[in-house]
Design a protein around this motif. Structure first.
Motif: not given
Length: 74
Positions: A31-32, A36-41, A58-62, A70-74
């Protein structure tokens, strides 16, 4: 990353236990990182239940360090 179509025939939703098992992250960390925009919603399944698209996880694990919403925080 664009969200898969919810009505795609191969779209599979994973619940929290499966996401934790695949990523090795705790619930709090998931959830953190979402915030932060670094994990899928997550997506609502029903009242009080959420799931994550398997393709997003799967994309995150890769590439966990390079994944950004997309459009999230940096």
């Amino acid at each position: 990353m664009a969200a898969p179509s919810p009505d795609a025939p191969t779209a599979k939703l994973l619940r929290m236990a499966a996401v934790k098992a695949r990523t090795g992250l705790s619930r709090t960390t998931i959830y953190r990182r979402m915030e932060a925009g670094t994990f899928p919603r997550s997506w609502p399944i029903s009242a009080g239940l959420v799931g994550w698209y398997e393709t997003d996880i799967d994309s995150w694990v890769a590439d966990p360090m390079g994944w950004r919403a997309a459009g999230g925080k940096s």
